[in-house]
Design an enzyme around this catalytic site. Structure first.
Site, mmCIF file in Angstrom:
data_model
loop_
_atom_site.group_PDB
_atom_site.id
_atom_site.type_symbol
_atom_site.label_atom_id
_atom_site.label_comp_id
_atom_site.label_asym_id
_atom_site.label_seq_id
_atom_site.Cartn_x
_atom_site.Cartn_y
_atom_site.Cartn_z
ATOM 1 C CG ASN A 12 -1.723 1.223 1.403
ATOM 2 O OD1 ASN A 12 -1.807 2.045 0.483
ATOM 3 N ND2 ASN A 12 -2.353 1.376 2.556
ATOM 4 C CD1 TRP A 13 3.636 0.931 -2.737
ATOM 5 C CD2 TRP A 13 3.657 1.971 -4.713
ATOM 6 N NE1 TRP A 13 4.345 0.144 -3.615
ATOM 7 C CE2 TRP A 13 4.384 0.760 -4.832
ATOM 8 C CE3 TRP A 13 3.539 2.790 -5.839
ATOM 9 C CZ2 TRP A 13 4.982 0.351 -6.033
ATOM 10 C CZ3 TRP A 13 4.136 2.386 -7.036
ATOM 11 C CH2 TRP A 13 4.848 1.187 -7.127
ATOM 12 C CE LYS A 14 -0.022 3.264 4.733
ATOM 13 N NZ LYS A 14 -0.141 3.394 6.166
ATOM 14 C CG HIS A 96 -5.908 1.600 5.087
ATOM 15 N ND1 HIS A 96 -5.523 2.534 6.032
ATOM 16 C CD2 HIS A 96 -4.855 0.769 4.922
ATOM 17 C CE1 HIS A 96 -4.279 2.270 6.405
ATOM 18 N NE2 HIS A 96 -3.852 1.197 5.760
ATOM 19 C CD GLU A 98 -3.026 5.234 6.882
ATOM 20 O OE1 GLU A 98 -2.943 5.306 5.639
ATOM 21 O OE2 GLU A 98 -2.116 4.766 7.598
ATOM 22 C CD GLU A 166 -3.658 -2.900 7.215
ATOM 23 O OE1 GLU A 166 -2.529 -3.104 6.766
ATOM 24 O OE2 GLU A 166 -4.301 -1.868 6.975
ATOM 25 N N GLY A 172 2.264 1.842 10.956
ATOM 26 C CA GLY A 172 3.243 2.922 10.888
ATOM 27 C C GLY A 172 3.900 3.253 12.214
ATOM 28 C CB SER A 212 4.843 -2.154 12.228
ATOM 29 O OG SER A 212 4.423 -0.820 12.487
HETATM 30 C C1 PEP Z 1 -0.936 -0.074 6.171
HETATM 31 O O1 PEP Z 1 -1.132 1.128 6.196
HETATM 32 O O2 PEP Z 1 -1.743 -0.832 5.580
HETATM 33 C C2 PEP Z 1 0.250 -0.587 6.842
HETATM 34 C C3 PEP Z 1 0.279 -1.853 7.175
HETATM 35 O O3 PEP Z 1 1.234 0.315 7.089
HETATM 36 P P1 PEP Z 1 2.675 -0.001 7.766
HETATM 37 O O4 PEP Z 1 3.197 -1.250 7.134
HETATM 38 O O5 PEP Z 1 3.499 1.206 7.440
HETATM 39 O O6 PEP Z 1 2.416 -0.177 9.215
#
Ligand code: PEP
Length: 250
Positions: A12-14, A96, A98, A166, A172, A212
């Site tokens: 997921n490049w966001k 997600h 976010e 998640e 993050g 993470s």
């Molecule tokens: C995500 O946002 O889906 C995610 C898992 O981010 P990170 O790996 O940076 O925790």
């Protein structure tokens, strides 16, 4: 992992990158090897066409990070699932945390988006996860169950849907749950899926862990029973790290 579900490693490049960077990252991912797992990258919407062009004909799939529930219409700034498919996507991330936090997305909205994704022929990656307050309050499993119940439409199959667990507090932050906690939640999700959609769907659907995940912890996380791959944020922005995670698939 004890089943034949092929692991999926999804990046997921966001909201990161510009065209040249994104194309270089996609090419570097495609140049790596990832035997035994599927690879997916999900760039920002505007970068999907150049990334899809760079990956065309290869083994790395492309996905969107969100879509609208409607097929078309007066929805300024939004993107329809069918447009993602037309641009070369096979998957779309939905719900997600976010988006749930930044855009107030409810389970019902995520469910409608998931239906739209299915109608467009996309595989929906539906995200669920508890906040730290919910975990500390002992509400994790109830929260996950209500998200699973509310975010998944009746037509879910093992082929058209992937679940991503998640924990919000792990995204993050560098923090991850214990292996026992991850296994407990994945087992719980599969139980919910079995009760609603039957044993066939529950046995075949992939449940990813996200939060993470990085090269140093991927081996342990991906080896947990019931974990069928990862949804990777930060570490998906470096091809070397993303591919090292993929190489950790059991
Ligand atoms: C995500 O946002 O889906 C995610 C898992 O981010 P990170 O790996 O940076 O925790």
């Amino acid at each position: 992992m004890t089943t034949s579900r092929t692991p999926l490693i999804a990046g997921n490049w966001k909201m990161n990158g510009a065209t040249a960077e994104a194309v270089a990252l996609a090419r570097a991912v495609a140049a790596g090897t990832a035997a035994g797992c599927e690879l997916l990258v999900c760039p920002p919407t505007v970068l999907i066409p150049p990334v899809a062009a760079a990956l065309k004909g290869g083994a790395v799939a492309v996905g969107g990070q969100d879509c609208h529930f409607a097929e078309s219409g007066a929805h300024t700034g939004d993107i329809a699932a069918v447009m993602l498919a037309d641009a070369g996507c096979s998957h779309v991330i939905l719900g997600h945390s976010e988006r749930r936090a930044d855009h107030g997305e409810s389970d019902a909205l995520v469910c409608a988006k998931t239906e739209a994704a299915h109608a467009a022929g996309l595989i929906a990656i539906v995200c669920v996860g508890e906040t730290l307050a919910e975990r500390d309050g002992g509400e994790t499993l109830a929260r996950i169950s209500s998200q699973i119940e509310g975010s998944l439409p009746a037509a879910v199959t093992a082929e058209n849907t992937v679940i991503a667990y998640e924990p919000v507090w792990a995204i993050g932050t560098g923090r991850t749950p214990t292996a026992a906690d991850v296994e407990e939640v994945h087992t719980h999700i599969r139980g919910d899926i079995e009760r609603r959609f039957g044993a066939g769907v529950a046995g075949g659907i992939r449940i990813l862990y996200g939060g993470s995940m990085k090269p140093s912890n991927a081996g342990e996380l991906l080896a947990i029973d019931g974990v069928d791959g990862g949804l990777i944020g930060g570490a998906s922005l470096k091809a070397e790290d993303f591919l090292a995670i993929a190489a950790s698939c059991p």
